[in-house]
Design an enzyme around this catalytic site. Structure first.
Site, short mmCIF file in Angstrom:
data_model
loop_
_atom_site.label_atom_id
_atom_site.label_comp_id
_atom_site.label_asym_id
_atom_site.label_seq_id
_atom_site.Cartn_x
_atom_site.Cartn_y
_atom_site.Cartn_z
N LYS A 127 -26.17 27.70 79.20
CA LYS A 127 -26.06 27.29 80.33
C LYS A 127 -27.49 27.57 81.08
CE LYS A 127 -21.66 26.06 81.46
NZ LYS A 127 -20.67 27.25 81.68
N HIS A 130 -30.72 30.63 85.42
CA HIS A 130 -31.42 30.31 86.84
C HIS A 130 -31.61 31.58 87.79
CE1 HIS A 130 -27.26 30.82 88.67
NE2 HIS A 130 -26.89 30.23 87.69
N HIS A 133 -29.29 34.46 88.14
CA HIS A 133 -29.30 35.33 87.34
C HIS A 133 -30.31 36.53 87.47
CE1 HIS A 133 -27.27 32.05 84.92
NE2 HIS A 133 -26.26 33.09 84.94
N1 ARG Z 1 -21.37 35.84 81.84
C1 ARG Z 1 -20.88 36.25 83.36
C2 ARG Z 1 -21.18 35.04 84.12
O1 ARG Z 1 -22.50 34.56 83.71
C3 ARG Z 1 -21.06 37.48 83.62
C4 ARG Z 1 -20.52 38.69 82.66
C5 ARG Z 1 -20.17 39.86 83.33
N2 ARG Z 1 -19.84 40.77 82.38
C6 ARG Z 1 -18.42 41.08 82.30
N3 ARG Z 1 -18.41 42.27 81.51
N4 ARG Z 1 -17.71 40.49 82.64
O2 ARG Z 1 -20.55 34.88 85.03
#
Ligand code: ARG
Length: 570
Positions: A127, A130, A133
């Site tokens: 993904k 962007h 982030h």
């Molecule tokens: N990958 C997730 C996102 O982009 C964020 C992960 C956050 N960390 C966790 N331990 N849930 O939305």
């Protein structure tokens, strides 16, 4: 270094019955207008305890402190006791310490022997990486730096979003319409286009969904072909992420993301069942959280597959067992508040007494001027593009303005990327903001480049002073030469830096440091404007150079805690 607030509390505690030292300390104020003293103590609250009018209380307290050597002057004004520290004593203590400690000024060991996990960035594989982030990435990095500076043993984790049914779809799409070269050339954009194509085609032919589900099941069972493709997608995406991390100067100790926990799930599903926490609901498994005013959490779907939340429960327990953390910090968007409330609650219900050592540090949303970002509608600003453009623009400014630097490329990077980081860390993290190119690339006002420029100015003064004077300033100086109004204000701000760092760590709020170094920079520039630094009188020059050194160290250390470089020339 002396803590004036503590000193005040020590002196006052015996005079005020019914108030503890800590309470008194918390009541001490630092007036914005230095005419009201360096410290002020309001007596309103004491009226009830002492049964006297506040001004009378202030008067008698002022008389009680007046005999003390710490303060040059103590006076009562209405209900306040105003205290003026000895400027020369303060200058001596603060400047000596900031000069001698150098890169360690503000550092402490209060965290020694304690392990803290900071989880940040955590983008999703395949993904776009962007502008949204940048928040977790940059805020998390600064929180790591703050805790590290305070002596904690910090483990940095990037909990990659590298697992889930979408990988079944992506593999399905790749096999049908994909092309290896395209993925290698531009992994994320290409994989994303497969994902989009899958959705378009699946609308016409719903059997694709079944195909994708079957592929994901194979992946879950570790079938070699599917695993290999998934691994390749992951590696290629990570390469792209790493380009951005390199630009930002960010590294991690672990990239164990969601997939890492995929085979650790049965243990928790069983535990939840055995402890009677989970119940069946139409073939799926859920945990009811009504008691905590939260909606139920879905632990496994009816086809048995686990979810994001299940993996977070597994990850928290794994981290506790692996690192035995004192705190486990998650820097994740506020949209996920509910998710974190739910799983932390479930971990607590499982009987893990450390559940509340897991802390979610949320931050607000970034939107674009034309609305909320949307990957599907192609409304995204890539982080890499933002950084590149910031560097490019800075390079141009350097050339136009004939900026004094030996290495244009490095300075353009330090300043351009620094501007983006600083902008990100300027506001309270919880605030939403609208991304604007103008704002990020604005180098005037309270911006990163302004603070970096101030640092470079200090470095330039030190170069002009010459090595001999700088060396002497490290050894000894006569503090009476740096007691003027603007020197005194600057010294007070440098004095506060260690407390500011502590407060920023406790509140998980790097913006507190950002604001403070803007204040130091402005105060330094005022001092530079008001006073002639490289004067003929050798003693005076040495004292002033010592203050320049102290200010330079404070600014440089502050920038470092935000994750920014401080060029010596610009
Ligand atoms: N990958 C997730 C996102 O982009 C964020 C992960 C956050 N960390 C966790 N331990 N849930 O939305």
């Amino acid at each position: 270094m002396i803590s004036y607030k503590e000193k005040i509390a020590e002196i006052l505690a015996p005079q005020i019955e019914g108030l503890e030292k800590d309470e008194i300390m918390a009541m001490v104020e630092t007036p914005a207008d230095s005419k009201m003293g360096d410290y002020a103590f309001p007596c309103f609250k004491l009226a009830k305890i002492l049964r006297k009018a506040p001004p009378l209380i202030a008067k008698s307290i002022a008389e009680g402190i007046a005999e003390n050597a710490v303060f040059e002057k103590v006076e009562s004004v209405n209900a306040y006791v105003n205290m003026f520290v000895s400027k020369a004593d303060l200058a001596k203590a603060v400047v000596s310490e900031a000069v001698s400690k150098g890169a360690d000024y503000g550092r402490s060991d209060i965290g020694a022997g304690r392990k803290v996990i900071v989880e940040y960035s955590s983008p999703n594989i395949a993904k776009p990486f962007h502008i949204g982030h940048i928040r977790s990435t940059v805020i998390g990095n600064s929180i790591y730096k703050l805790y590290d500076f305070l002596g904690y043993d910090v483990v940095r984790i990037n909990h990659l979003g590298d697992y889930g049914t979408q990988f079944g779809k992506m593999i399905c799409a790749y096999r049908r319409w994909g092309n290896k070269e395209d993925v290698i050339r531009e992994p994320i954009k290409t994989l994303l286009s497969y994902y989009t194509k899958f959705h378009e085609e699946a609308e016409k032919d719903p059997s694709l969904e079944d195909e994708a589900r079957a592929i994901f099941t194979k992946l879950e069972h570790g079938e070699p072909e599917e695993t290999q493709l998934w691994q390749w997608f992951r590696d290629e995406s990570l390469k792209e992420f790493n380009r951005v991390y390199d630009m930002l100067g960010i590294t991690f100790d672990s990239y164990n993301g969601e997939s890492f926990y995929s085979d650790r799930m049965p243990r928790f599903v069983n535990e939840l069942r055995e402890k009677g926490i989970m119940e069946e609901d139409n073939g799926a498994n859920i945990v009811r959280l009504d008691e905590y005013n939260l909606p139920p959490a879905l632990i496994t779907k009816s086809d048995g597959s686990t979810l994001y939340i299940t993996r977070d429960i597994a990850a928290a327990v794994y981290r506790k067992e692996t690192y035995d953390f004192y705190k486990n910090i998650y820097v994740v968007a506020s949209q996920q508040n509910l998710h974190f409330q739910q799983w932390i609650q479930i971990v607590e219900m499982l009987g893990y007494d450390w559940a509340r050592s897991c802390v979610h540090i949320p931050f607000g949303l970034v939107s674009l001027e034309d609305g909320v970002m949307s990957t599907r509608e192609g409304r995204v600003v890539f982080l890499e593009d933002v950084l590149n453009r910031a560097v490019e623009q800075t390079r141009q400014i350097i050339k136009e303005k004939n900026v004094n630097t030996e290495n244009i490329e490095q300075t353009a990077k330090d300043v351009g990327i620094g501007a983006v980081i600083f902008n990100e860390l300027s506001n309270y993290r919880i605030k939403d903001y609208v991304f604007s190119w103008d704002k990020v690339l604005n180098f005037e006002g309270e911006t990163g480049p302004y603070v970096q420029y101030t640092h470079a100015r200090a470095c330039s003064i030190l170069r002009n002073a010459g090595e001999d004077v700088v060396r002497k300033a490290h050894e000894e100086f006569d503090a009476r030469y740096i007691t003027g109004e603007s020197a005194h204000s600057l010294i007070k701000l440098i004095y506060e830096l260690p407390d500011v760092i502590l407060e920023a760590s406790e509140k998980y709020e790097p913006s507190i440091v950002t604001r403070h170094i803007v204040d130091i920079a402005q105060s330094f520039n005022k001092f530079y404007h008001d006073e002639h630094i490289l004067v003929d009188n050798e003693d005076e020059k040495i004292a002033k150079v010592a203050l320049v050194l102290a200010a330079r160290n404070a600014i440089r250390n502050g920038l470092g805690l935000l994750g920014m470089n401080a060029p010596k020339k610009m």
